[in-house]
Design a protein around this motif. Structure first.
Motif, short mmCIF file in Angstrom:
data_model
loop_
_atom_site.label_atom_id
_atom_site.label_comp_id
_atom_site.label_asym_id
_atom_site.label_seq_id
_atom_site.Cartn_x
_atom_site.Cartn_y
_atom_site.Cartn_z
N ASP A 19 0.79 -1.42 0.03
CA ASP A 19 -0.02 0.07 -0.19
C ASP A 19 0.97 1.17 0.16
O ASP A 19 0.62 1.99 -0.67
CB ASP A 19 -0.90 -0.03 1.18
CG ASP A 19 -1.89 0.84 1.23
OD1 ASP A 19 -2.53 1.46 0.28
OD2 ASP A 19 -2.20 1.75 2.31
N GLN A 20 1.89 1.33 0.55
CA GLN A 20 2.83 2.26 1.01
C GLN A 20 3.82 2.56 -0.41
O GLN A 20 4.00 3.65 -0.78
CB GLN A 20 3.65 2.23 2.10
CG GLN A 20 2.91 2.38 3.56
CD GLN A 20 3.68 2.08 4.56
OE1 GLN A 20 4.66 1.18 4.48
NE2 GLN A 20 3.32 2.44 5.88
N LYS A 21 4.28 1.30 -0.88
CA LYS A 21 5.23 1.33 -1.97
C LYS A 21 4.66 1.22 -3.33
O LYS A 21 5.70 1.37 -4.39
CB LYS A 21 6.43 0.42 -1.48
CG LYS A 21 6.89 0.53 -0.04
CD LYS A 21 7.81 1.86 0.15
CE LYS A 21 9.08 1.76 -0.39
NZ LYS A 21 10.14 2.78 -0.34
N GLY A 22 3.62 1.00 -3.42
CA GLY A 22 3.08 0.57 -4.78
C GLY A 22 3.50 -0.54 -5.22
O GLY A 22 3.28 -1.69 -4.40
N LYS A 23 4.03 -0.97 -6.41
CA LYS A 23 4.42 -2.48 -6.47
C LYS A 23 6.02 -2.69 -6.26
O LYS A 23 6.80 -1.71 -6.14
CB LYS A 23 4.46 -2.77 -8.17
CG LYS A 23 5.30 -1.89 -9.01
CD LYS A 23 5.01 -2.09 -10.33
CE LYS A 23 6.35 -1.66 -11.38
NZ LYS A 23 6.53 -2.32 -12.55
N GLY A 59 -7.00 -12.85 -4.35
CA GLY A 59 -7.45 -11.77 -5.10
C GLY A 59 -7.13 -10.51 -4.47
O GLY A 59 -7.52 -9.42 -4.61
N TRP A 60 -6.17 -10.58 -2.94
CA TRP A 60 -5.89 -9.29 -2.33
C TRP A 60 -4.84 -8.66 -3.43
O TRP A 60 -4.53 -7.49 -2.99
CB TRP A 60 -5.16 -9.65 -1.04
CG TRP A 60 -6.29 -10.35 -0.47
CD1 TRP A 60 -7.82 -10.60 -0.48
CD2 TRP A 60 -6.34 -10.93 1.04
NE1 TRP A 60 -8.29 -11.09 0.16
CE2 TRP A 60 -7.54 -11.72 1.17
CE3 TRP A 60 -5.25 -11.12 1.60
CZ2 TRP A 60 -7.91 -12.18 2.62
CZ3 TRP A 60 -5.49 -11.75 2.88
CH2 TRP A 60 -6.61 -12.45 3.44
N ILE A 61 -3.92 -9.34 -3.90
CA ILE A 61 -2.83 -8.66 -4.71
C ILE A 61 -2.74 -9.18 -6.11
O ILE A 61 -3.41 -10.42 -6.31
CB ILE A 61 -1.32 -8.98 -3.85
CG1 ILE A 61 -1.34 -10.42 -3.75
CG2 ILE A 61 -1.39 -8.31 -2.36
CD1 ILE A 61 0.22 -10.79 -3.10
N GLU A 62 -2.14 -8.55 -6.86
CA GLU A 62 -2.03 -9.47 -8.26
C GLU A 62 -0.59 -8.84 -8.62
O GLU A 62 0.33 -8.11 -7.94
CB GLU A 62 -2.82 -8.49 -9.13
CG GLU A 62 -2.56 -7.11 -9.37
CD GLU A 62 -3.56 -6.32 -10.24
OE1 GLU A 62 -4.74 -7.19 -10.55
OE2 GLU A 62 -3.45 -5.13 -10.48
N ARG A 84 -7.23 -3.83 -0.46
CA ARG A 84 -7.25 -2.64 0.18
C ARG A 84 -8.19 -2.62 1.43
O ARG A 84 -7.98 -2.33 2.41
CB ARG A 84 -7.70 -1.25 -0.62
CG ARG A 84 -7.10 0.15 -0.07
CD ARG A 84 -6.78 0.92 -1.27
NE ARG A 84 -5.28 0.89 -1.62
CZ ARG A 84 -4.94 0.84 -2.96
NH1 ARG A 84 -6.06 0.95 -3.75
NH2 ARG A 84 -3.97 0.56 -3.43
N LYS A 85 -9.45 -3.43 0.85
CA LYS A 85 -10.37 -3.66 1.89
C LYS A 85 -9.76 -4.43 2.98
O LYS A 85 -10.01 -4.46 4.29
CB LYS A 85 -11.58 -4.16 1.28
CG LYS A 85 -12.50 -3.06 0.86
CD LYS A 85 -14.04 -3.42 0.99
CE LYS A 85 -14.40 -4.74 -0.06
NZ LYS A 85 -15.52 -4.76 -0.57
N ALA A 90 -7.71 -5.81 8.36
CA ALA A 90 -6.24 -6.51 9.00
C ALA A 90 -6.02 -5.39 10.17
O ALA A 90 -5.27 -5.65 11.20
CB ALA A 90 -5.29 -6.94 8.17
N GLU A 91 -5.69 -3.98 9.59
CA GLU A 91 -5.30 -2.98 10.64
C GLU A 91 -6.23 -2.67 11.74
O GLU A 91 -5.50 -2.83 12.82
CB GLU A 91 -5.34 -1.66 9.81
CG GLU A 91 -3.96 -1.31 8.96
CD GLU A 91 -3.94 -0.09 8.24
OE1 GLU A 91 -3.33 0.57 8.87
OE2 GLU A 91 -4.42 0.14 7.23
N LYS A 92 -7.37 -2.81 11.56
CA LYS A 92 -8.37 -2.67 12.68
C LYS A 92 -7.92 -3.94 13.63
O LYS A 92 -7.95 -3.76 14.97
CB LYS A 92 -9.83 -2.81 12.07
CG LYS A 92 -10.41 -1.43 12.54
CD LYS A 92 -11.97 -1.44 12.06
CE LYS A 92 -12.27 -0.29 11.03
NZ LYS A 92 -13.40 -0.69 9.85
#
Lengths: 108, 144
Positions: A19-23, A59-62, A84-85, A90-92
């Motif tokens: 999420d922070q660094k892109g790919k 399906g969380w990452i590609e 992202r969802k 997971a953060e919560k």
């Protein structure tokens, strides 16, 4: 349960990194987590790839093959909308875990 | 995770069965790239080439096991096992068609004969039970 939480922690670290660094490729994720955690955390390389492939299947990452800065072919991962969802959830749940453990530690 | 997503996941795993060798090749390439990048960084950090290589390998722990776990995420080991068994069976049949044909014919005749015999018996069963009249009468008396 402990096992699931630990696996959840690895998922969280990987998702947050992407999420922070892109790919990013697997090796890059290992380096990033180590650096970002101030050398406190080391992603076990033996667990990383099964986790990456599991998350891709969910399906969380590609992934896509691309060249690194040094011209080497590597498999890059990035977050999907579903990922992202998942990251938010997971953060919560990680915050809850930390809060809960803290509360027990402070209980007197 | 939603049900639909779960179904999609299983479908992906199933689809990967048909390209298992290319899935394996891709995992190998991915791990090799990782190890080589680690070696490069180790060398840049001033390690001896042999030590740099060994360190990169060691960090993976048991590499074979890890590779298998990664493959298992991409495919379904259960389905893969069934697929291999079916392949093996078909290969054996092609290898000895005479034996396969004999086995198939034997099974077909055996099943066919059973079906015929049992359905004939079954058809005559009502007639047979009628011959017994009221079977309740055949009950044993309770002692005392």
């Amino acid at each position: 349960m402990a096992r699931k939480d630990l696996q959840g922690a690895l998922d969280l670290l990987v998702l947050k990194t992407l999420d922070q660094k892109g790919k990013m490729h697997g090796y890059g994720i290992v380096l990033h987590v180590q650096r970002a955690s101030g050398e406190l955390l080391a992603v076990e390389e033996g667990s990383l790839y099964p986790a990456l492939h599991r998350m891709e299947m969910s399906g969380w990452i590609e992934s896509a093959w691309a060249l690194t800065e040094t011209g080497r072919k590597a498999k890059y991962y990035r977050l999907t909308a579903a990922g992202r969802k998942e990251l938010e959830a997971a953060e919560k749940s990680f915050d809850q875990l930390v809060k809960g453990v803290r509360a027990v530690m402070r209980y007197a | 995770m939603s049900l639909l997503r779960r179904i999609v996941t299983h479908f992906r795993r199933g689809a990967n069965l048909f390209r298992q060798s290319s899935v394996n090749r891709e995992i190998d390439a991915e791990l090799k790239a990782h190890i080589e990048m680690r070696i490069e960084d180790n060398l840049a950090a001033g390690m001896e080439p042999e030590a740099a290589r060994r360190d990169a390998q060691l960090r993976f722990g048991n590499k074979t096991m890890m590779r298998e776990r990664t493959t298992a995420e991409d495919t379904s080991p259960l389905l893969a096992g069934i697929g291999r068994d079916v392949h093996y069976a078909l290969r054996q049949m092609r290898h000895s068609p005479g034996f396969a044909l004999t086995a198939i014919l034997t099974l077909a005749l055996g099943i066919g004969a059973n079906v015929v015999a049992l359905s004939v018996l079954n058809d005559s069963a009502p007639a047979r039970s009628a011959a017994f009249g009221a079977p309740v009468r055949g009950r044993a008396e309770e002692p005392g």
